[in-house]
Design an enzyme around this catalytic site. Structure first.
Site, PDB file in Angstrom:
ATOM      1  N   SER A 153      -7.816 -27.364  46.202  1.00 17.36           N
ATOM      2  CA  SER A 153      -7.075 -28.443  45.605  1.00 17.36           C
ATOM      3  C   SER A 153      -6.859 -28.250  43.931  1.00 17.36           C
ATOM      4  O   SER A 153      -5.997 -28.956  43.330  1.00 17.36           O
ATOM      5  CB  SER A 153      -7.587 -29.883  45.942  1.00 17.36           C
ATOM      6  N   LYS A 191     -11.821 -33.551  40.828  1.00 18.80           N
ATOM      7  CA  LYS A 191     -10.510 -33.482  40.471  1.00 18.80           C
ATOM      8  C   LYS A 191     -10.522 -34.046  38.919  1.00 18.80           C
ATOM      9  O   LYS A 191     -11.386 -34.415  38.285  1.00 18.80           O
ATOM     10  CB  LYS A 191      -9.905 -35.003  41.239  1.00 18.80           C
TER      11      LYS A 191
END
Length: 232
Positions: A153, A191
């Site tokens: 990701s 993230k």
């Protein structure tokens, strides 16, 4: 001799790697240099690589290693070494603080498990092994630890499956920081952090993943990325 744009790009990449431990995405480079398309960035990257200032890591999306700096920049950064480290993980824990063969200070950090969606960080209570990192990679005050990355990701931020990220423990972050975030007290994820008003957005660096937005109270920052170690 570098052109102004080449030098500007090298300075931007170097600054982001010193701050985050990973290179910026091509989109971020394009915005920083006020270029209209990423093709211009590709040309600048190629020119820097041909002149020996950077190296693109094979089969690693967006992974760039700074090999050297121009004299003007190197004078501002004595003792510069690339922030992406090559080599094998140690088979046995090294001393907690020592000098490597080049004379640089190194420090042992515990690898506290894997960072992946759905894994509660509190459940990782014991280190699986240790990894030695340069002392200059450890930024700011507070404790540091390492995590193994699972998933893709964050691939466009230069963070790949199997990498080890170095994290400084902190409960706060600035917009744009790459953080370990705990969502709803059970899901830990790596993230990019963005806060706007009473919401927090956790941005992936892969177009296959959507940005997730949560109320402030449902996200806790557990640490901020300060370095990355890659093995081959």
């Amino acid at each position: 001799m570098l052109t102004k744009k080449q030098l500007d790009l090298l300075q931007f990449i170097h600054g982001r790697m010193q701050r985050d431990g990973v290179p910026p995405s091509f989109d971020e480079m394009k915005v920083a240099l006020d270029l209209r398309s990423k093709s211009g960035i590709h040309r600048l990257i190629t020119a820097l690589e041909e002149r020996g200032f950077i190296r693109r890591l094979a089969h690693r999306a967006r992974a760039i290693e700074i090999v050297k700096l121009p004299d003007a920049m190197a004078g501002q950064q004595p003792g510069f070494t690339p922030r992406v480290i090559e080599g094998d993980r140690p088979s046995a824990p090294p001393p907690s603080a020592a000098m490597d063969v080049s004379g640089l200070h190194v420090q042992e950090l515990p690898v506290m498990g894997r960072i992946a969606a759905g894994v509660p960080i509190e459940a990782i209570s014991e280190a699986s092994h240790s990894v030695a990192v340069p002392g200059q990679m450890l930024s700011g005050r507070g404790d540091h630890y390492a995590l193994e990355v699972r998933g893709d990701s964050m691939i466009e931020a230069g963070i790949n499956d199997g990498d080890v990220v170095v994290i400084r423990e902190t409960s706060s972050a600035d917009n744009g920081d790459i953080v370990v975030a705990l969502v709803e007290d059970h899901e830990a994820t790596l993230k990019r952090y963005r806060r706007q008003g009473d919401t927090i957005a956790l941005e992936a660096a892969n177009p296959a993943y959507e940005t997730r937005v949560f109320p402030v109270g449902r996200v806790k920052v557990q640490g901020r990325l300060v370095g990355l170690i890659r093995t081959y």
